[in-house]
Design a protein around this motif. Structure first.
Motif, PDB file in Angstrom:
ATOM      1  N   ALA A  86       9.934 -56.126 -40.702  1.00 31.48           N
ATOM      2  CA  ALA A  86      10.457 -55.789 -42.037  1.00 31.48           C
ATOM      3  C   ALA A  86      11.230 -54.474 -41.978  1.00 31.48           C
ATOM      4  CB  ALA A  86       9.300 -55.687 -43.032  1.00 31.48           C
ATOM      5  N   THR A  92       6.206 -49.970 -45.567  1.00 30.28           N
ATOM      6  CA  THR A  92       5.691 -51.145 -44.867  1.00 30.28           C
ATOM      7  C   THR A  92       5.122 -50.690 -43.537  1.00 30.28           C
ATOM      8  OG1 THR A  92       6.253 -53.310 -43.948  1.00 30.28           O
ATOM      9  CG2 THR A  92       7.944 -51.627 -43.762  1.00 30.28           C
ATOM     10  N   ASP A 140       5.109 -53.160 -41.139  1.00 30.67           N
ATOM     11  CA  ASP A 140       5.589 -54.309 -40.364  1.00 30.67           C
ATOM     12  C   ASP A 140       6.896 -53.911 -39.660  1.00 30.67           C
ATOM     13  OD1 ASP A 140       7.135 -56.619 -39.731  1.00 30.67           O
ATOM     14  OD2 ASP A 140       5.841 -57.804 -41.040  1.00 30.67           O
ATOM     15  N   THR A 198       9.706 -61.347 -52.271  1.00 35.35           N
ATOM     16  CA  THR A 198       9.863 -61.318 -50.806  1.00 35.35           C
ATOM     17  C   THR A 198      10.665 -60.091 -50.393  1.00 35.35           C
ATOM     18  OG1 THR A 198      11.970 -62.484 -50.945  1.00 35.35           O
ATOM     19  CG2 THR A 198       9.990 -63.863 -50.683  1.00 35.35           C
ATOM     20  N   LEU A 199      10.648 -59.816 -49.100  1.00 34.17           N
ATOM     21  CA  LEU A 199      11.456 -58.720 -48.561  1.00 34.17           C
ATOM     22  C   LEU A 199      12.926 -58.957 -48.884  1.00 34.17           C
ATOM     23  CD1 LEU A 199      11.925 -56.206 -46.757  1.00 34.17           C
ATOM     24  CD2 LEU A 199      11.983 -57.757 -44.795  1.00 34.17           C
ATOM     25  N   MET A 224       6.147 -52.948 -49.878  1.00 31.79           N
ATOM     26  CA  MET A 224       5.791 -54.252 -49.303  1.00 31.79           C
ATOM     27  C   MET A 224       4.275 -54.473 -49.387  1.00 31.79           C
ATOM     28  SD  MET A 224       8.590 -55.664 -48.541  1.00 31.79           S
ATOM     29  CE  MET A 224       7.973 -57.050 -47.566  1.00 31.79           C
ATOM     30  N   ILE A 255      11.096 -49.498 -52.011  1.00 38.23           N
ATOM     31  CA  ILE A 255      10.537 -50.852 -51.898  1.00 38.23           C
ATOM     32  C   ILE A 255       9.094 -50.737 -51.400  1.00 38.23           C
ATOM     33  CG2 ILE A 255      10.705 -53.042 -50.631  1.00 38.23           C
ATOM     34  CD1 ILE A 255      13.750 -52.538 -50.419  1.00 38.23           C
ATOM     35  N   THR A 290       6.489 -55.553 -54.462  1.00 39.97           N
ATOM     36  CA  THR A 290       6.203 -56.978 -54.224  1.00 39.97           C
ATOM     37  C   THR A 290       4.960 -57.407 -55.011  1.00 39.97           C
ATOM     38  OG1 THR A 290       5.193 -56.232 -52.170  1.00 39.97           O
ATOM     39  CG2 THR A 290       7.341 -57.262 -51.994  1.00 39.97           C
ATOM     40  N   ALA A 307      13.648 -58.201 -52.401  1.00 37.81           N
ATOM     41  CA  ALA A 307      13.578 -56.754 -52.638  1.00 37.81           C
ATOM     42  C   ALA A 307      14.867 -56.076 -52.163  1.00 37.81           C
ATOM     43  CB  ALA A 307      12.370 -56.170 -51.908  1.00 37.81           C
ATOM     44  N   ILE A 364      11.607 -47.732 -47.864  1.00 36.76           N
ATOM     45  CA  ILE A 364      10.728 -48.899 -47.811  1.00 36.76           C
ATOM     46  C   ILE A 364       9.377 -48.452 -47.268  1.00 36.76           C
ATOM     47  CG2 ILE A 364      11.653 -49.642 -45.544  1.00 36.76           C
ATOM     48  CD1 ILE A 364      11.007 -52.551 -46.485  1.00 36.76           C
TER      49      ILE A 364
END
Ligand code: ADP
Length: 494
Positions: free
Chosen positions: A424, A419, A421, A398-399, A260, A258, A293, A402, A417
């Motif tokens: 998240a 990211t 964040d 969006t998360l 982000m 994923i 995303t 995903a 993932i």
């Protein structure tokens, strides 16, 4: 090296009773023959199981640290022979030398790790509710094990099974993949070299249906450890259920990465390229879905294509090659078929999709690295394990979306993932239905001290590697010692 190889049964190297053989070929050069191997059948399997059963009582009573010492010594020899075995592995299995060195290294690491388990092998002590009573748990070997392996990690995966099986006190019959019999043979020779008692580890080569199936069925087998396709794993599970055997399955994945909006895109692109195309996509943890995303999709796609354009396809022995051949012609055809399926389903090939047949590619199974765009979650190419250099981009806004897409297959092995964040990150850790979860790291690259395995259709609840590997090959015994001099009645006596 002698090119006619044998089974190893009860400490002796023997041909299949039928005399039939199989041939192992170099996937980069069909003219390069690595040797012939017995095409074993039920009678050969039966002899190996009998040898393992005969060796079991003494092996079970051998102190655990002593059992583990054999595994340690195999690890030490592997260290010495790492380069030689990596080169042979590239010839037999195809993947690049950097990767085959890593495969051997993973075997070495795991031998060291499991050798340490021989001096831990912890049980628990717990309080008794009655006075003058002591309670504890100890492990007991699960019996005679059948170890059935695929071809993509010819040293690491067999050791993931052999090392804990032996440390746990099981004796074993090992049926390696028919595509990588040479590395399996050498591995078993190492156990012979360190003096493992005859019959503790037996090797039976052969085709899945001819040698694997009778091994799973044999009444002398108590526990089956299988890594391979979902199709065959389902058969193994059914047979084991019918016969009341323990079995642990590792059946591949449809792994997702994923990306982000706040991801470090350079890292995400490199992780996607490495995760999708290392081992030409023939890892059960290969990244076959890129869930990107909307904010970063165009830029991620542009950079990924730029990176893929630099990937050289060729023999794994050449230093600058990133994509080595596929294991065999059948697998190549299967992957090409999936490229066709994806196109029919409406996905768009951004790059690749073809077989390579020009100069240098005539005698191997070479495919271009392939990236689909406009892949949607319900497509077959987004649901089924392809096991080749094919990945696809799925859009998400969006998360939450995903994560839902990532979770929307029957598999649950590895997920990543990208990211920065923290929120998240932890939502993803909580919500992803995968046995292996990476944050800012690719979907491939398991380390031996961590449990490995998948949720949902990837397996049946077991884990290999890590301390959990011992659970595959042992039963727990709950032991209570009453020294009160009375017959105490649990839940009744005050
Ligand atoms: P892959 O696609 O990775 O080759 P398979 O599931 O076909 O996966 O094979 C994994 C291992 O299982 C190999 O060692 C193979 O010989 C063995 N195998 C295949 N069919 C059977 C079967 N019916 N019973 C037991 N083992 C099998």
């Amino acid at each position: 090296m002698d090119s006619e190889h044998r089974n190893y049964v009860g400490g002796r190297w023997v041909d299949a009773a039928s005399g039939r053989t199989l041939t192992s070929l170099n996937p980069a050069d069909h003219d390069d023959v690595l040797g012939t191997f017995p095409a074993s059948a039920a009678d050969d399997v039966a002899r190996a199981v009998e040898a393992a059963r005969a060796a079991y009582p003494a092996w079970r009573r051998t102190p655990v640290p002593k059992r583990a010492d054999y595994v340690l010594r195999v690890g030490l020899i592997l260290e010495q022979r790492k380069e030689e075995l990596a080169r042979l592995m590239t010839r037999e299995m195809g993947k690049t030398l950097r990767e085959t060195r890593a495969d051997v290294q993973e075997g070495i690491d795991f031998c060291h790790y499991m050798a340490g388990e021989g001096r831990r092998f912890f049980g628990l002590t717990m309080p008794a509710e009655l006075p003058s009573k002591f309670s504890m748990t100890v492990r007991h070997p699960a019996g005679v094990a059948a170890l059935i392996t695929p071809w993509n990690f010819p040293i690491a995966i067999p050791l993931w099974k052999i090392a804990p099986a032996l440390v746990c006190g099981c004796t074993a019959v090992f049926k390696p993949a028919e595509d990588t019999p040479l590395l399996a043979t050498i591995l078993v020779q190492l156990f012979e070299e360190v003096g493992l008692p005859p019959g503790v580890l037996n090797l039976v080569h052969g085709l899945g249906e001819e040698a694997g199936a009778p091994l799973v069925e044999h009444p002398g087998i108590d526990v089956v450890s299988f890594t391979g396709s979902r199709e065959v794993g389902t058969i193994v599970a059914e047979v084991c259920a019918r016969l009341g055997k323990r079995c642990s399955l590792e059946l591949g994945g449809k792994n997702a990465l994923i990306v982000m909006p706040d991801a470090d895109l350079d890292l995400a692109v490199e992780a996607a390229a490495w995760g999708a195309f290392a081992t030409s996509g023939q890892r059960c943890t290969s990244t076959s879905r890129l869930i990107v995303t909307d904010e970063v999709r165009a830029e991620f796609t542009r950079r990924l294509l730029e990176r893929v354009a630099t990937m050289k396809v060729g023999s794994g022995l050449e230093p600058d090659v990133e994509l080595a051949p596929l294991i065999n012609a059948k697998q190549k055809e299967r992957v090409l078929e999936y490229v066709g399926v994806g196109t029919q389903e409406g996905a768009v090939v951004l790059t690749g999709g073809h077989e390579l047949t020009g100069p240098g590619y005539e005698r191997g199974n070479f495919l271009e690295p392939t990236v689909f765009d406009n892949m949607t979650p319900g497509m077959r190419i987004a649901q089924e394990e392809i096991f080749g250099p094919v990945t696809g981009i799925i859009a998400a806004s969006t998360l939450q979306e995903a994560i839902e897409i990532a979770n929307s297959t029957e598999y649950g092995l590895s997920c990543a993932i990208y990211t920065r964040d923290i929120g998240a990150t932890f939502i993803a850790i909580n919500e992803l239905e995968f046995g292996v979860v990476y944050v800012n790291a690719p979907t491939i690259g398991a380390e031996v001290q961590l449990p490995f395995g998948g949720m949902k259709g990837t397996g049946n609840g077991h884990r290999e590697a890590g301390p959990q590997a011992l659970d595959e090959f042992t039963e727990w015994k709950a032991v209570s010692v009453d020294f009160s001099g009375k017959v105490q009645k649990a839940q009744m006596d005050e």
